[in-house]
Write a protein that holds these residues in place. Structure first.
Motif, PDB file in Angstrom:
ATOM      1  N   UNK A   1       0.824  -1.206   0.000  1.00 59.67           N
ATOM      2  CA  UNK A   1       0.000   0.000   0.000  1.00 59.67           C
ATOM      3  C   UNK A   1       0.856   1.254   0.000  1.00 59.67           C
ATOM      4  N   UNK A   2       1.846   1.263   0.881  1.00 63.54           N
ATOM      5  CA  UNK A   2       2.616   2.503   0.990  1.00 63.54           C
ATOM      6  C   UNK A   2       3.449   2.756  -0.250  1.00 63.54           C
ATOM      7  N   UNK A   3       4.211   1.727  -0.668  1.00 58.04           N
ATOM      8  CA  UNK A   3       5.034   1.930  -1.856  1.00 58.04           C
ATOM      9  C   UNK A   3       4.166   2.081  -3.085  1.00 58.04           C
ATOM     10  N   UNK A   4       3.131   1.250  -3.135  1.00 55.48           N
ATOM     11  CA  UNK A   4       2.278   1.256  -4.311  1.00 55.48           C
ATOM     12  C   UNK A   4       1.669   2.620  -4.535  1.00 55.48           C
ATOM     13  N   UNK A   5       1.064   3.164  -3.506  1.00 51.87           N
ATOM     14  CA  UNK A   5       0.427   4.463  -3.713  1.00 51.87           C
ATOM     15  C   UNK A   5       1.465   5.531  -3.993  1.00 51.87           C
ATOM     16  N   UNK A   6       2.626   5.422  -3.335  1.00 47.65           N
ATOM     17  CA  UNK A   6       3.591   6.493  -3.570  1.00 47.65           C
ATOM     18  C   UNK A   6       4.132   6.415  -4.986  1.00 47.65           C
ATOM     19  N   UNK A   7       4.306   5.180  -5.497  1.00 45.83           N
ATOM     20  CA  UNK A   7       4.786   5.080  -6.875  1.00 45.83           C
ATOM     21  C   UNK A   7       3.686   5.482  -7.845  1.00 45.83           C
ATOM     22  N   UNK A   8       2.485   5.005  -7.549  1.00 45.69           N
ATOM     23  CA  UNK A   8       1.427   5.203  -8.526  1.00 45.69           C
ATOM     24  C   UNK A   8       0.911   6.632  -8.528  1.00 45.69           C
ATOM     25  N   UNK A   9       0.872   7.272  -7.375  1.00 46.55           N
ATOM     26  CA  UNK A   9       0.273   8.612  -7.338  1.00 46.55           C
ATOM     27  C   UNK A   9       1.284   9.711  -7.037  1.00 46.55           C
ATOM     28  N   UNK A  10       2.129   9.457  -6.031  1.00 48.75           N
ATOM     29  CA  UNK A  10       2.978  10.561  -5.596  1.00 48.75           C
ATOM     30  C   UNK A  10       4.011  10.913  -6.656  1.00 48.75           C
ATOM     31  N   UNK A  11       4.662   9.887  -7.231  1.00 43.77           N
ATOM     32  CA  UNK A  11       5.722  10.201  -8.201  1.00 43.77           C
ATOM     33  C   UNK A  11       5.191  10.971  -9.399  1.00 43.77           C
ATOM     34  N   UNK A  12       4.125  10.476 -10.037  1.00 46.30           N
ATOM     35  CA  UNK A  12       3.642  11.290 -11.165  1.00 46.30           C
ATOM     36  C   UNK A  12       3.200  12.683 -10.727  1.00 46.30           C
ATOM     37  N   UNK A  13       2.617  12.765  -9.535  1.00 46.42           N
ATOM     38  CA  UNK A  13       2.200  14.090  -9.079  1.00 46.42           C
ATOM     39  C   UNK A  13       3.414  14.992  -8.906  1.00 46.42           C
ATOM     40  N   UNK A  14       4.486  14.421  -8.336  1.00 51.01           N
ATOM     41  CA  UNK A  14       5.685  15.240  -8.149  1.00 51.01           C
ATOM     42  C   UNK A  14       6.249  15.671  -9.494  1.00 51.01           C
ATOM     43  N   UNK A  15       6.292  14.702 -10.418  1.00 48.58           N
ATOM     44  CA  UNK A  15       6.871  15.049 -11.717  1.00 48.58           C
ATOM     45  C   UNK A  15       6.003  16.083 -12.424  1.00 48.58           C
ATOM     46  N   UNK A  16       4.701  15.913 -12.286  1.00 47.33           N
ATOM     47  CA  UNK A  16       3.810  16.882 -12.919  1.00 47.33           C
ATOM     48  C   UNK A  16       4.027  18.269 -12.316  1.00 47.33           C
ATOM     49  N   UNK A  17       4.134  18.283 -10.991  1.00 51.10           N
ATOM     50  CA  UNK A  17       4.384  19.559 -10.334  1.00 51.10           C
ATOM     51  C   UNK A  17       5.693  20.163 -10.824  1.00 51.10           C
ATOM     52  N   UNK A  18       6.690  19.282 -10.905  1.00 50.35           N
ATOM     53  CA  UNK A  18       8.013  19.714 -11.353  1.00 50.35           C
ATOM     54  C   UNK A  18       7.925  20.348 -12.726  1.00 50.35           C
TER      55      UNK A  18
END
Lengths: 503, 81, 123, 107, 524, 263
Positions: free
Chosen positions: A174-191
């Motif tokens: 859950x933790x890694x999955x959500x962070x990979x699936x949602x947080x990373x793209x969100x960070x990159x999008x923000x970037x």
């Protein structure tokens, strides 16, 4: 307003526990030295944090750059300590000492295996937690967030049996999955949106961008679900699963460090990335509000039906976390301050409750609430502390919980969200409904609670508490819950300062 | 390039290819593959690619069939037809 | 002109034998007879055709000194015919032998004694 | 020039006479029949190469590989014959057999 | 001598291979020193070539001195793109040569010279492919590398390995033929085989560039290369071939073969047909990106279903190929997808090397081929496990490793190009990788079998699939531990270095992309 | 069955795409086609070869000059392909037999001494033909400058002659003349010869395989003749390798790498 101080204090505060890891490993045979190094690290860490406190209270911000700019991305790894960070760091590092003491008692009491590994990873987790607290930009935040996930995994799976492995797997997926699936793209999008600027310094990252409503909502939700340590509803189920961990782990990590890191990240996202103005203009915060509100109510209802004490606490935690998210998402002064306060309030209260659950398990081996009737006679200190802790979580006087909850409710009312205010109130009733009966049953057991009920007269001979190393911490934190009600100034000031900084 | 030759050889090529694929006996198949080589050589010769045709002639007649037969020799013979 | 006619005659004869060999390959009843037709017919007709072209090459021949390339070609063509003469029967023989070893039964006309039965496996 | 046309005719005829061999290839009935047909086509190929050389007027070029064919063509049949020798079917009377090849039984 | 670098690059392995064959006859022990020396020389040459490229620019080398007009002789070319790749190949080959010490020699010592000879010729082929500036010359060297890889894969004693090698031979031959047909069609329309010249001609003559034959040539070249790189619908040969072959062969082939094919694809796209031509119609690229998405998903999900470690890694390769192809075809405005794809070639080579080395050591020293055999591996082999963890984290895409940055660039490209499906596929694949590897970590970390794994029992059914039936050998014949650990740790360190210095590497890649005139407009 | 349908479908699709592309081609042998005449703005390579190759290399057969000089690098690696194939076959098949096989060997050698008339006929023919084939092969190698042929074809024919030797009598008969050791060495030496021409050129300061600079070593009149002579040397190298590998592949393949009891 932004007068910054450059200092290496946050680095040392962060490293203090990490540097203890080699010592812990070296002294794996000499148990006394091993635990001494843990405690030393804890006090050193707390010392560093306290040393930073005056600077922050002056309204200044401490910054340090660790790595000038990561090649290719051009984002530095930097620390930036503001009011919110120091508040969180203070809570985490002070409670670590308490928890260490408790952990020593608990682990020895149960004669657990692999204690060295346990304490080592515990120290690593604390470093990661402080790293998150002091993170100066989104990337640093994310790095320490992932480090925390990985470092706590061996703790969750500590028992190494089938159940623990399943729990650990759920936890990590859950933790890694959500962070990979949602947080990373969100960070990159923000970037990409922010042209490579991820720093929390200055105005919010996306403040000037003309983000549409839909992208903004998607991004916000991606962050909120991506940092799923915050336990928002569809991605909450790691938390009950992780309750297979030993109780000190549950106590510190799942009442203080891990889950608070989640909400901390959400607070950072709302204030540091979007900025209050942008979200308010777009009205995107309401989506998050309602998800949090839903979580609050649902998790409380689920908690009501749990018989395992730790699971009930876990679902309670989910609800309480959503308070904080809800408070931040309301974007109103009182609400945000309340949310920040609630980090501390809930931490203190919930850690007491977990300590109690662990102490009960150590002393009697009982895990289920239905078995705990009449326990107050046997473990008076523990159950008294449990009562105080539940007061803190419910938000009844005399406890710090009242102050934070009052702020939250006030904020909801001021923001004009009467419905959300009602949510707070209903959930408070539900909280009371699932906590108070435990204490009541413990001291005033009804006839048929455990079948073979004996007299209700109290005698010191019947007291069979857990080892003192377990009891002292929980009494201490229970006292803290009450004490902070009378002296909440520090936290109030910090939360106030934080809102001033992000406004 | 002689059109009549072209057509006939190409037709034969297709026939040879189909036969060599459809025959069950591996020895026959490898021998028929030899015919394929002959025809290819003829085709190249009559298209004027003399060097290529020479290569195909020497390899097709001298080596490839023998190697295939030697390979088939090390398998189990399936049928006699 | 005579050379051309000679060569055409030779080639024509070769073609006819080719036809014969082809017919034999299709029409004969068993493996041995077919091989017989194909081996003999093909060898002979190949020889004839190549000899025909060999003769045809003489058309441009003037003197040993000047037209030695033609002589070389003729030599090679003769070589081809010689080697076909040697190798083709050899391979036919090898195949026949293999067939015999492989117990391919010859077709024997009704009523005739089968001589082959007497000395099978004698070699 | 007429001789070239004649050669084309001869070449076509030779090619067409491959057709019976092709038929033999398809219908079988034994592997040996097919091999004979292959042999026939191989010989014809050598001849055809010479014919093509004459048609192109460059016999000296084509004759080289016609020669190669003539020399190498029997390799395939030889190999097939060897193959059949070595893998011959079980004899009716085993004692009259030659000593059997060992490598077959090895596998 | 410095202007002879491209020739030295292929000649050194060639002479090494010949020497190994010649001398190895007498004494098998000299094989490894020769191989290692040769590869070291090659590595130095590659580094020198790279240095020269970055200081003075592209190296053009005309074999036989046939310079003018361009295309009559053979043109070798080292530019900013393949210089990096050369170094990567040299490093991988050099490291794997250590891993292969005495691997082959244990059971059938007489094959040792052949193994090293094939090994070196494979490296020769890969170097040749990389520096080839001529479409047909590329085919010849593809053949060299393919043939040697068939040999290397089939060398193991297992039946399944042989069968897999046979499948690989069939598919590889079809792929090479497709490529050759494509080159033939191209030659018919342009009259030259030199890549640069073809590009010039196609740029100057729009009617040739627009003709059907050129499109079909492109299609066939592409499909041929896709077969070689095991792109999604054509990937069937890869998992068996790489998982049932000897470990040292797998360690060499898995990191290099598919990546080189990806490089060839990008080279053909950029240097032969040209970026503008390839992306003239968006339908093409959308289709390929979708295929890549399916490849990523299929590879990841099939990897999830595997019980054998190596096979799982093989399916991950299929997914990684999807990354690279998809990235190359994203066609975003600033070419971040292409950049990410090129960077991922390097990163993935190191990642795959690291993981396969670790899997090889597990299989060799502990006879752990299935994931369930890895119980307690962190305690039994801590150093190897650390290497494995680094590789696995890179595969998942955890920040300081190279895997994170390649994913970062690819996702960036996907976002820029609006190919959200590609981004989602990348994320799902990372997720699956995380699940996969943490499942392994869990088994390896918490396994309760520190001393005795069932892999140590004799006759546990693994012999026939193993490259070497180690249970027959006394443990003393096992190769020295450092032979596995040195390359493993080096590759792990390289993963980290690649990640930390990704900006510089991407900078070099951008230099190459900017040097192509038709791309400069995309990059300002 | 389904797989057959799919295979057929794939073949049909591939074939039809190829044929569709063919419609776009210039006519066969068209002198104005891009491959022969070049495209506007760029002279065709083949045009260059046709007009210049004799002047460059003094080799009348331009195919040979293209293969061995202009594209000598390709040819070298094609030779390496052959060598690699041989090495791969050795690596896969070659086994050093164990002791019990030696008995079988003796039995087998006795097999062919009992007056088998098939052996007599075939053996005699081969004894006549093989020297001729070998002579012819040498002719093909050497005459590659003037007529079709060259190292590869000659090498194949030479290799085939050894195969015929093996087929007519026994593999050992051929191995006695061309042992495992010698064919390995010859295969290596072939490529070494080829590469040596290139490396010596490098040492003399030119690019790899630039035969022109070998002029002082070959004592020729000019660089053109040096190229011509070097090409012969290169062809010989190719022939070495091809001969050795062809026979080696046969020897290993027919005996499963035992080098005895073969076909």
């Amino acid at each position: 307003m932004e007068n910054t101080v450059s200092s290496f204090l946050p680095v040392w505060a962060c490293l203090a526990s990490l540097l203890a890891v080699p010592l812990i490993v070296i002294f794996r045979k000499e148990i006394f030295l091993r635990e001494l190094s843990t405690f030393t690290a804890g006090f050193v860490k707390l010392g560093f944090v306290i040393a930073m406190l005056p600077i922050i209270l002056e309204g200044k911000v401490i910054t340090t750059t660790l790595v000038p700019a990561i090649s290719g991305i051009n984002v530095p790894i930097e620390f930036r300590v503001d009011a919110l960070g120091i508040l969180f760091a203070l809570v985490a590092s002070s409670l670590w000492i308490v928890t260490s003491l408790y952990g020593v008692g608990y682990m020895r009491g149960l004669k657990e295996h692999s204690q060295t590994r346990f304490f080592a990873f515990f120290a690593v987790s604390l470093s990661a937690t402080l790293g998150v607290a002091f993170a100066g930009n989104l990337l640093t935040l994310y790095l320490f967030y992932e480090m925390l996930s990985l470092a706590t995994w061996p703790l969750v799976t500590h028992h190494q049996d089938k159940e623990a492995r399943t729990g650990g797997r759920t936890y990590l997926v859950f933790l890694l999955g959500t962070s990979i699936a949602f947080a990373i793209p969100a960070i990159i999008y923000t970037y990409l949106q922010a042209d490579g600027d991820l720093s929390f310094a200055g105005p919010a990252i996306l403040a000037g961008n003309d983000l549409g409503y839909l992208p903004a909502v998607c991004l916000l939700l991606a962050f909120a679900f991506g940092f799923s340590k915050a336990g928002l509803m569809p991605f909450h189920s790691w938390l009950p699963g992780a309750m297979v961990a030993p109780t000190p782990v549950s106590a510190l990590l799942h009442a203080v460090a891990v889950v608070k890191v989640g909400v901390f990240c959400v607070i950072r996202v709302v204030t540091g990335i979007f900025g209050i103005d942008l979200l308010r203009d777009l009205g995107a915060n309401l989506v998050l509000c309602w998800i949090a509100a839903f979580t609050v109510i649902t998790s409380s209802l689920i908690a009501l039906s749990q018989d395992s004490l730790k699971r009930r606490l876990a679902f309670s935690t989910i609800g309480q976390l959503s308070y904080i998210v809800l408070g931040v998402a309301l974007l109103h002064e009182f609400a945000v301050e309340g949310a920040v306060l609630h980090i501390a309030a809930h931490a203190v209260g919930k850690i007491t409750l977990f300590f109690c659950a662990g102490a009960i398990f150590v002393a009697t081996g009982k895990k289920y609430i239905s078995q705990m009737a009449g326990l107050g006679k046997q473990m008076p200190f523990t159950m008294a502390a449990f009562f105080l802790g539940s007061l803190g979580v419910i938000g009844l006087p005399p406890s710090i919980g009242l102050i934070s909850k009052f702020h939250l409710v006030l904020g909801a009312a001021e923001a004009g969200q009467i419905a959300l205010m009602v949510v707070f109130l209903i959930s408070t009733i539900l909280n009371a409904a699932y906590f108070l009966p435990i204490s009541y049953q413990a001291f005033f057991p009804s006839k048929d609670a455990e079948g073979d009920l004996v007299d209700t007269k109290f005698s010191w001979d019947a007291v069979r508490e857990a080892p003192p190393a377990c009891v002292i911490p929980l009494v201490f934190t229970a006292c803290l819950t009450v004490g902070l009600f009378f002296a909440p100034n520090l936290f109030l000031e910090l939360s106030n300062l934080f809102f001033e900084q992000v406004k | 390039m002689i059109l009549a030759f072209d057509i006939v050889i190409l037709v034969f090529l297709v026939i040879a290819a189909i036969i060599s694929l459809s025959v069950k006996d591996l020895l026959s198949a490898s021998m028929i593959y030899g015919i394929y080589g002959f025809l290819i050589c003829l085709l190249w010769a009559e298209m004027g690619a003399v060097d290529v045709a020479f290569t195909e002639a020497s390899v097709g007649a001298g080596i490839s069939t023998v190697l295939l037969v030697a390979t088939v020799f090390n398998t189990k013979r399936k049928s006699s037809d | 002109m005579i050379i051309t006619i000679l060569s055409v005659l030779l080639i024509g004869a070769g073609t006819v034998f080719f036809l014969g060999a082809a017919v034999g390959l299709v029409r004969f009843p068993d493996f041995y007879t077919r091989t017989h037709a194909a081996g003999k017919g093909d060898t002979l007709s190949s020889l004839l055709v190549i000899l025909g072209y060999c003769v045809y090459q003489l058309k441009d021949f003037e003197s040993f000194g000047e037209s030695w390339p033609i002589l070389l070609v003729i030599l090679k063509l003769l070589g081809i015919s010689v080697f076909i003469l040697i190798t083709s029967p050899t391979s036919t023989h090898a195949l026949m032998d293999a067939g015999w070893e492989d117990k391919v039964e010859p077709t024997i006309q009704e009523g005739h004694p089968n001589h082959l039965n007497d000395d099978s496996g004698k070699f | 020039m007429t001789f070239e046309y004649f050669s084309i005719g001869v070449g076509l005829a030779v090619l067409i006479f491959m057709l019976p061999a092709m038929w033999r290839l398809t219908v079988g009935p034994t592997a040996l029949d097919r091999i004979v047909a292959v042999n026939v086509i191989g010989t014809k190929t050598a001849v055809l190469l010479v014919i093509i050389g004459v048609i192109f007027g460059r016999v000296e070029m084509f004759v080289d590989f016609a020669l190669a064919y003539a020399l190498l063509n029997f390799t395939g049949s030889l190999a097939a014959a060897r193959f059949l020798h070595k893998t011959k079917r079980p004899a009716v009377e085993p004692e009259k057999e030659f000593p059997t090849e060992s490598s077959r039984t090895e596998s | 001598m410095s202007d002879q670098l491209p020739a030295v690059l292929v000649l050194a392995p060639l002479f090494g291979a010949l020497l190994v064959t010649l001398v190895g006859w007498k004494d098998h022990r000299v094989c490894f020193p020769i191989t290692a020396t040769t590869l070291f020389v090659t590595l130095l040459t590659a580094i020198a070539a790279a240095y020269q490229v970055f200081t003075t620019g592209t190296i053009d080398y005309f074999v036989g001195g046939w310079e003018e007009p361009i295309g009559i002789g053979i043109h070798l070319r080292i530019d900013a793109l393949n210089a990096l790749l050369l170094v990567a190949i040299a490093i991988v080959a050099f490291l794997v040569s250590f891993f292969s010490i005495r691997r082959i020699g244990e059971k059938n010592a007489e094959k040792t010279p052949y193994f090293y000879s094939l090994f070196l010729m494979l490296c020769l082929g890969l170097f040749g492919i990389t520096i080839a500036g001529d479409a047909f010359n590329l085919f010849v060297l593809v053949e060299v590398s393919s043939l040697t890889s068939y040999g290397l894969i089939a060398m193991g004693s297992s039946r399944r390995g042989t069968l897999a090698a046979f499948n690989y031979v069939l598919m590889g031959t079809v792929g090479a033929s497709f490529y050759l047909i494509g080159v033939g069609y191209l030659y018919l329309k342009t009259g030259t085989l030199n890549m640069q010249e073809i590009h010039t001609i196609m740029g100057a003559n729009p009617e040739i560039a627009a003709s059907k034959a050129v499109s079909i040539a492109f299609l066939f070249i592409l499909i041929g290369i896709w077969i070689k790189m095991a792109f999604f619908p054509l990937h069937g040969w890869l998992p068996n071939a790489y998982s049932y072959c000897p470990s040292s062969s797998a360690c060499l082939l898995a990191p290099l073969m598919t990546k080189i094919s990806v490089y060839v694809m990008i080279r053909v796209m950029l240097s032969v047909f040209g970026y503008d031509w390839v992306f003239l119609s968006p339908g093409w690229s959308n289709l390929v990106v979708w295929l890549a998405v399916i490849a990523i998903l299929v590879g990841s999900i099939l990897a999830l279903a595997q019980r054998e470690l190596k096979k799982m890694l093989c399916y991950l390769i299929v997914a990684e190929v999807g990354y690279m192809v998809g990235g190359a075809w994203l066609a975003d405005k600033e070419l971040w997808g292409l950049t990410g794809s090129l960077y991922h070639i390097l990163a993935d080579a190191m990642m795959t090397l690291c993981l396969f080395l670790a899997a090889g050591i597990f299989a060799k020293r502990f006879r752990a081929r299935e994931i369930s055999d890895l119980e307690g591996m962190f305690r039994r082999a801590p150093v190897v496990s650390i290497g494995f963890v680094v590789g696995a984290l890179a595969m998942i895409g955890v920040p300081p490793t190279a895997g994170f940055f390649s994913k970062f660039y690819l996702i960036r490209g996907g976002m820029d190009a609006g190919h959200w499906e590609f981004v989602v596929a990348l994320l799902i694949s990372s997720l699956v990788n995380a699940v996969l590897f943490f499942r392994i970590f869990e088994i390896a970390f918490f396994g309760n079998k520190p001393a005795e794994g069932h892999g140590h029992e004799e006759g546990d059914g693994h012999e026939d699939e193993a490259d070497l039936p180690l249970s027959k050998n006394p443990p003393t014949s096992a190769p020295p531990a450092w032979a596995g650990i040195f390359p493993l740790l080096t590759s792990a360190a390289l993963i980290l270095l690649l990640g930390i210095f990704n900006g510089e590497i991407v900078g070099f890649i951008r230099v190459f992309l900017e040097s192509l005139p038709h791309l400069a407009s995309h990059l300002q | 069955m389904l797989s057959k349908v799919f295979a057929t479908l794939a073949v049909v699709i591939t074939g039809s795409i190829l044929l569709y592309g063919v419609t776009d081609f210039p006519a066969f042998g068209d002198p104005k086609s891009p491959a022969s005449a070049g495209v506007p703005g760029s002279e065709s390579v083949s045009q260059y070869f046709i007009t210049e190759s004799y002047g460059d290399t003094k080799v009348p057969n331009l195919v040979t000059s293209v293969l061995a000089d202009y594209r000598g690098y390709d040819t070298m690696f094609e030779t390496v392909v052959i060598f690699a194939a041989g090495m791969a076959i050795f690596a896969i098949l070659r086994v050093v037999g164990d002791e019990k096989d030696s008995r079988k060997k003796r039995v087998e050698e006795n097999t062919f001494t009992n007056g088998d008339h098939s052996r007599i006929i075939v053996g005699t023919t081969c004894r006549i033909v093989v020297p001729v084939i070998q002579l012819f092969a040498l002719y093909v190698i050497a005459h590659g400058h003037h007529s079709p042929g060259g190292g590869f074809q000659g090498g194949v024919i030479l290799g085939a002659s050894f195969i015929i030797l093996a087929l007519s009598d026994h593999l050992n008969a051929a191995l006695r003349r061309f042992s495992e050791k010698s064919y390995t060495i010859i295969a290596v030496v072939g490529i070494l010869i080829y590469a040596a021409f290139g490396v010596v050129a490098q040492l003399l300061g030119a690019n790899f395989l630039d035969y022109g600079v070998l002029q002082p070593l070959l004592f020729t009149d000019g660089p053109e003749m040096a190229r011509s002579h070097s090409m012969l040397g290169v062809e010989i190298g190719v022939a070495f390798t091809v001969t050795a590998i062809m026979f080696a592949i046969y020897a290993n393949l027919s005996t499963r790498g035992l080098l005895r009891n073969g076909l």
